[in-house]
Design an enzyme around this catalytic site. Structure first.
Site, PDB file in Angstrom:
ATOM      1  N   PRO A   9      15.136  94.658 120.434  1.00 12.98           N
ATOM      2  CG  PRO A   9      16.438  95.503 122.183  1.00 12.98           C
ATOM      3  CD  PRO A   9      15.030  95.361 121.718  1.00 12.98           C
ATOM      4  CG  ASN A  10      20.487  92.381 119.708  1.00 11.14           C
ATOM      5  OD1 ASN A  10      21.097  92.932 118.804  1.00 11.14           O
ATOM      6  ND2 ASN A  10      20.673  92.670 120.987  1.00 11.14           N
ATOM      7  NE  ARG A  17      20.758  87.908 121.130  1.00 11.61           N
ATOM      8  CZ  ARG A  17      19.795  88.266 121.950  1.00 11.61           C
ATOM      9  NH1 ARG A  17      18.563  88.373 121.517  1.00 11.61           N
ATOM     10  NH2 ARG A  17      20.059  88.516 123.207  1.00 11.61           N
ATOM     11  CE1 TYR A  22      16.832  84.743 122.783  1.00 11.66           C
ATOM     12  CE2 TYR A  22      19.200  84.685 122.468  1.00 11.66           C
ATOM     13  CZ  TYR A  22      18.102  85.109 123.172  1.00 11.66           C
ATOM     14  OH  TYR A  22      18.263  85.897 124.278  1.00 11.66           O
ATOM     15  CG  ASN A  71      10.707  88.912 122.612  1.00 11.80           C
ATOM     16  OD1 ASN A  71      11.370  89.507 123.459  1.00 11.80           O
ATOM     17  ND2 ASN A  71      11.046  87.738 122.126  1.00 11.80           N
ATOM     18  CB  ALA A  74      17.946  93.659 126.342  1.00 10.73           C
ATOM     19  CD  GLU A  95       7.105  90.189 129.795  1.00 12.95           C
ATOM     20  OE1 GLU A  95       8.300  90.014 130.052  1.00 12.95           O
ATOM     21  OE2 GLU A  95       6.280  90.567 130.668  1.00 12.95           O
ATOM     22  CG  HIS A  97      10.663  87.029 127.252  1.00 15.27           C
ATOM     23  ND1 HIS A  97      11.379  88.112 126.802  1.00 15.27           N
ATOM     24  CD2 HIS A  97       9.793  87.500 128.173  1.00 15.27           C
ATOM     25  CE1 HIS A  97      10.970  89.185 127.446  1.00 15.27           C
ATOM     26  NE2 HIS A  97      10.011  88.846 128.277  1.00 15.27           N
ATOM     27  NE  ARG A 104      19.250  83.664 128.434  1.00 15.50           N
ATOM     28  CZ  ARG A 104      19.207  84.536 127.441  1.00 15.50           C
ATOM     29  NH1 ARG A 104      18.057  84.906 126.918  1.00 15.50           N
ATOM     30  NH2 ARG A 104      20.319  85.056 126.952  1.00 15.50           N
TER      31      ARG A 104
END
Length: 138
Positions: A9-10, A17, A22, A71, A74, A95, A97, A104
């Site tokens: 998502p996103n 964003r 990012y 990725n 969330a 995985e 990110h 964070r």
């Protein structure tokens, strides 16, 4: 070698964003750069904002590619189902990110994917994907 990138998502709104986290590039533009950089590989890409579609894509990719770069965004921190899927398939999953999730919010330090991933790369911006590709090729 076939490598499939799956984004959650996103990640379809990269460039808009939170550019301070990012960056300003879209993933589509970055993916074009990856295809140019890794001409000898067959790279494919899928993105969805829907958890079930990510699970179906992981299952579909299993045994059809040599490696998966995931990725889950969330869903990394919330989806036991995505984690279970990574555990259930035989294709190695890296995985990734873009941000350093450990620097964070507290909830981003939990991953349901990491325990079953072949490896984890985070915090190198979009280059995290490049590093994941290199891990499959070297």
């Amino acid at each position: 070698m076939k490598i499939h990138i799956i984004n959650g998502p996103n990640l379809n709104i990269l460039g808009k964003r939170e550019p301070e986290i990012y960056g300003k590039s879209t993933f589509k533009d970055y993916f074009t750069e990856l295809q140019f950089q890794f001409k000898e590989l067959e790279l494919s890409y899928f993105q969805s904002n829907i958890e079930g579609e990510l699970i179906s894509e992981l299952q579909e990719a299993d045994d059809n590619v040599d490696g998966i770069i995931l990725n889950a965004a969330a869903y990394t921190h919330t989806s036991i189902a995505v984690g279970d899927t990574v555990k259930a398939i035989g294709t190695p999953v890296i995985e990734v990110h873009i941000s350093n999730t450990h620097a964070r919010e507290e909830f981003r330090k939990q991953s349901y994917i990491s325990p079953n991933a072949f490896g984890v790369i985070l915090g190198f911006g979009l280059r995290s994907y490049e590093l994941a590709i290199l891990s499959f090729t070297h």
